[in-house]
Design a protein around this motif. Structure first.
Motif, mmCIF file in Angstrom:
data_model
loop_
_atom_site.group_PDB
_atom_site.id
_atom_site.type_symbol
_atom_site.label_atom_id
_atom_site.label_comp_id
_atom_site.label_asym_id
_atom_site.label_seq_id
_atom_site.Cartn_x
_atom_site.Cartn_y
_atom_site.Cartn_z
ATOM 1 N N THR A 180 0.820 -1.206 0.000
ATOM 2 C CA THR A 180 0.000 0.000 0.000
ATOM 3 C C THR A 180 0.859 1.264 0.000
ATOM 4 O O THR A 180 1.776 1.388 0.805
ATOM 5 C CB THR A 180 -0.909 0.010 1.243
ATOM 6 O OG1 THR A 180 -1.669 -1.193 1.268
ATOM 7 C CG2 THR A 180 -1.845 1.207 1.241
ATOM 8 N N TRP B 252 -4.339 -3.950 4.277
ATOM 9 C CA TRP B 252 -5.371 -3.531 3.319
ATOM 10 C C TRP B 252 -5.777 -4.623 2.341
ATOM 11 O O TRP B 252 -6.750 -4.447 1.604
ATOM 12 C CB TRP B 252 -4.915 -2.272 2.570
ATOM 13 C CG TRP B 252 -5.227 -1.013 3.320
ATOM 14 C CD1 TRP B 252 -5.430 -0.872 4.664
ATOM 15 C CD2 TRP B 252 -5.376 0.289 2.760
ATOM 16 N NE1 TRP B 252 -5.684 0.437 4.983
ATOM 17 C CE2 TRP B 252 -5.651 1.176 3.830
ATOM 18 C CE3 TRP B 252 -5.279 0.815 1.478
ATOM 19 C CZ2 TRP B 252 -5.852 2.547 3.652
ATOM 20 C CZ3 TRP B 252 -5.477 2.177 1.292
ATOM 21 C CH2 TRP B 252 -5.763 3.025 2.373
ATOM 22 N N ASN C 10 -7.264 -6.968 3.363
ATOM 23 C CA ASN C 10 -8.565 -7.298 3.931
ATOM 24 C C ASN C 10 -9.702 -6.515 3.289
ATOM 25 O O ASN C 10 -10.869 -6.909 3.428
ATOM 26 C CB ASN C 10 -8.535 -7.059 5.440
ATOM 27 C CG ASN C 10 -7.692 -8.079 6.167
ATOM 28 O OD1 ASN C 10 -8.078 -9.230 6.316
ATOM 29 N ND2 ASN C 10 -6.499 -7.669 6.604
ATOM 30 N N TRP C 11 -9.366 -5.405 2.600
ATOM 31 C CA TRP C 11 -10.381 -4.653 1.858
ATOM 32 C C TRP C 11 -10.585 -5.217 0.451
ATOM 33 O O TRP C 11 -11.463 -4.751 -0.280
ATOM 34 C CB TRP C 11 -9.980 -3.178 1.746
ATOM 35 C CG TRP C 11 -10.175 -2.392 3.002
ATOM 36 C CD1 TRP C 11 -9.208 -1.830 3.788
ATOM 37 C CD2 TRP C 11 -11.418 -2.049 3.625
ATOM 38 N NE1 TRP C 11 -9.758 -1.180 4.856
ATOM 39 C CE2 TRP C 11 -11.129 -1.294 4.785
ATOM 40 C CE3 TRP C 11 -12.759 -2.318 3.320
ATOM 41 C CZ2 TRP C 11 -12.116 -0.807 5.634
ATOM 42 C CZ3 TRP C 11 -13.743 -1.831 4.164
ATOM 43 C CH2 TRP C 11 -13.417 -1.073 5.306
ATOM 44 N N ARG D 279 -10.569 -12.185 -0.073
ATOM 45 C CA ARG D 279 -11.461 -12.639 1.001
ATOM 46 C C ARG D 279 -12.304 -13.816 0.531
ATOM 47 O O ARG D 279 -12.438 -14.827 1.222
ATOM 48 C CB ARG D 279 -12.387 -11.504 1.458
ATOM 49 C CG ARG D 279 -11.720 -10.378 2.197
ATOM 50 C CD ARG D 279 -12.726 -9.576 3.029
ATOM 51 N NE ARG D 279 -13.903 -9.143 2.305
ATOM 52 C CZ ARG D 279 -14.028 -7.993 1.649
ATOM 53 N NH1 ARG D 279 -13.007 -7.137 1.603
ATOM 54 N NH2 ARG D 279 -15.147 -7.676 1.027
ATOM 55 N N TRP E 92 -2.258 -6.063 11.108
ATOM 56 C CA TRP E 92 -2.097 -4.645 10.802
ATOM 57 C C TRP E 92 -0.831 -4.119 11.460
ATOM 58 O O TRP E 92 -0.380 -4.659 12.483
ATOM 59 C CB TRP E 92 -3.290 -3.853 11.330
ATOM 60 C CG TRP E 92 -4.614 -4.424 10.930
ATOM 61 C CD1 TRP E 92 -5.315 -5.405 11.576
ATOM 62 C CD2 TRP E 92 -5.382 -4.086 9.776
ATOM 63 N NE1 TRP E 92 -6.478 -5.685 10.901
ATOM 64 C CE2 TRP E 92 -6.546 -4.888 9.794
ATOM 65 C CE3 TRP E 92 -5.204 -3.164 8.740
ATOM 66 C CZ2 TRP E 92 -7.528 -4.810 8.811
ATOM 67 C CZ3 TRP E 92 -6.186 -3.078 7.764
ATOM 68 C CH2 TRP E 92 -7.325 -3.889 7.798
ATOM 69 N N ASN F 158 -7.541 1.549 11.172
ATOM 70 C CA ASN F 158 -7.727 0.419 10.264
ATOM 71 C C ASN F 158 -8.727 -0.602 10.796
ATOM 72 O O ASN F 158 -9.558 -1.110 10.054
ATOM 73 C CB ASN F 158 -6.390 -0.278 10.007
ATOM 74 C CG ASN F 158 -5.500 0.500 9.061
ATOM 75 O OD1 ASN F 158 -5.948 0.957 8.014
ATOM 76 N ND2 ASN F 158 -4.244 0.660 9.411
ATOM 77 N N ASP G 163 -13.505 -0.503 11.678
ATOM 78 C CA ASP G 163 -14.616 -0.730 10.747
ATOM 79 C C ASP G 163 -14.521 -2.071 10.032
ATOM 80 O O ASP G 163 -15.498 -2.822 9.967
ATOM 81 C CB ASP G 163 -14.674 0.392 9.709
ATOM 82 C CG ASP G 163 -15.002 1.737 10.315
ATOM 83 O OD1 ASP G 163 -15.818 1.775 11.251
ATOM 84 O OD2 ASP G 163 -14.431 2.748 9.863
ATOM 85 N N ILE G 164 -13.338 -2.376 9.485
ATOM 86 C CA ILE G 164 -13.193 -3.562 8.640
ATOM 87 C C ILE G 164 -13.399 -4.850 9.424
ATOM 88 O O ILE G 164 -13.907 -5.836 8.889
ATOM 89 C CB ILE G 164 -11.819 -3.558 7.927
ATOM 90 C CG1 ILE G 164 -11.705 -4.688 6.899
ATOM 91 C CG2 ILE G 164 -10.683 -3.653 8.938
ATOM 92 C CD1 ILE G 164 -12.602 -4.541 5.711
ATOM 93 N N ILE H 40 -16.046 -7.529 7.861
ATOM 94 C CA ILE H 40 -15.716 -8.875 7.385
ATOM 95 C C ILE H 40 -16.503 -9.922 8.162
ATOM 96 O O ILE H 40 -16.998 -10.905 7.594
ATOM 97 C CB ILE H 40 -14.207 -9.142 7.479
ATOM 98 C CG1 ILE H 40 -13.437 -8.230 6.519
ATOM 99 C CG2 ILE H 40 -13.898 -10.606 7.149
ATOM 100 C CD1 ILE H 40 -11.926 -8.376 6.605
#
Length: 317
Positions: free
Chosen positions: A141, A172, A174-175, A180, A195, A201, A204-205, A209
């Motif tokens: 990233t 990231w 994971n986004w 996934r 992370w 980070n 929210d994620i 998920i």
């Protein structure tokens, strides 16, 4: 049923930054402590061994042919992990001794890619101390691309752990919906997200998920403060000029298969966070939604994944 319950340890710790030997010792201490608390799985943050490349954004990392960038990068490479040389052997031996599985974020310098470039890899070591997968981050990233190379799909694997099926991704990744899905399709129901260290980070994620997959999600972040930079770090004065007091505040957490918090993000606390997960909760939530089972249409949409380990040179003997 004992197999339905899994005790997990989230190792929210700082590295001894860019010091491979000292960081391994710190990791081993955490493993032993987790085992003493009856944990069966311990998870460490992204690139913890030997640390995240914070210097890049603090020292004009995009400046071409910079002496500073070259020298710090060389130091990073010298403290990276060459699995083929046995750099993880003592950790594997400890996993077997303690009967504990491990997800560990490392900076890998793999021989099968020439032995010089660096990859942010997530390693899974099982309870017998065997390395079962090494997932090289698919897409570094932003500034990470100045020091890490892109990986491949070889490590998109899941693993049995008691009643659970565990898999993991780096930061990231994971986004990214397709990686996934690659794990979901293999039966993943305990997702590991690692992370470098920030509730920005994880907050929210992690729940997203969990709700999407109807799985448990464990997010583990490291800590990093200015006092965690060793005095021996090359060009430390330049790094500290623009460094905030806190570069990674943690934010490790767990969400359940219903998308609600099992453990809310924990900030600024170094040490182990322990929780016991109940597999039956997965089956309860899959009753109304299963993204790769009864709530999927493979006749309409399918994902094809290339899991070949990539290499620039192939030899026919």
């Amino acid at each position: 049923m004992k197999d339905q319950l899994l005790t997990v340890a989230l190792a929210q710790i700082s590295p001894v930054w860019l010091d491979k030997t000292a960081t391994i010792k710190k990791i081993e201490n955490s493993i032993a402590e987790a085992a003493s608390k009856k944990a069966e799985l311990i998870v460490f943050g992204e690139s913890l061994l030997p640390g995240y490349p914070f210097w890049v954004s603090l020292t004009d990392g995009a400046k071409f042919d910079s002496k500073i960038q070259k020298e710090i990068h060389a130091h990073y490479a010298q403290n990276s992990i060459v699995i083929e040389n046995g750099d993880l052997d003592t950790i594997c031996e400890l996993a077997a001794e303690c009967n504990i599985a491990i997800y560990l974020g490392i900076i890998e310098r793999p021989i099968d890619r020439g032995g010089h470039s660096l990859y942010a890899s997530l390693v899974y070591i099982d309870q017998k101390g065997e390395i079962k997968s090494v997932h090289r981050k698919l897409q570094p990233t932003y500034e990470e691309r100045l020091t890490w190379a892109p990986g491949d799909g070889n490590g998109l694997l899941v693993h049995p752990l008691k009643a659970f099926t565990v898999g993991g991704l780096n930061c990231w990744e994971n986004w990214m919906p397709l990686p996934r899905a690659a794990l979901y399709g293999q039966g993943e129901n305990l997702h590991i997200a690692v992370w470098p260290g920030s509730d920005y980070n994880t907050k929210d994620i992690t729940r997203f998920i969990a709700r999407e997959s109807r799985s448990y999600v464990i997010s583990v972040s490291s800590l990093m403060r200015t006092e965690d930079f060793p005095k021996t770090t090359p060009h430390l004065d330049e790094i500290l000029k623009k460094a905030p007091d806190v570069l990674g505040n943690g934010g490790s957490c767990i969400a359940g298969p219903d998308g609600e918090w099992v453990m809310k993000p924990v900030l600024h606390k170094e040490g182990l966070l322990i929780e016991t997960l109940d597999f039956s909760k997965v089956l309860q939530e899959r009753q109304n939604f299963d993204p790769v089972g009864h709530y999927s249409r493979p006749d309409v949409t399918q994902l094809h994944v290339n899991r070949k380990r990539q290499s620039t040179v192939r030899f026919d003997e």
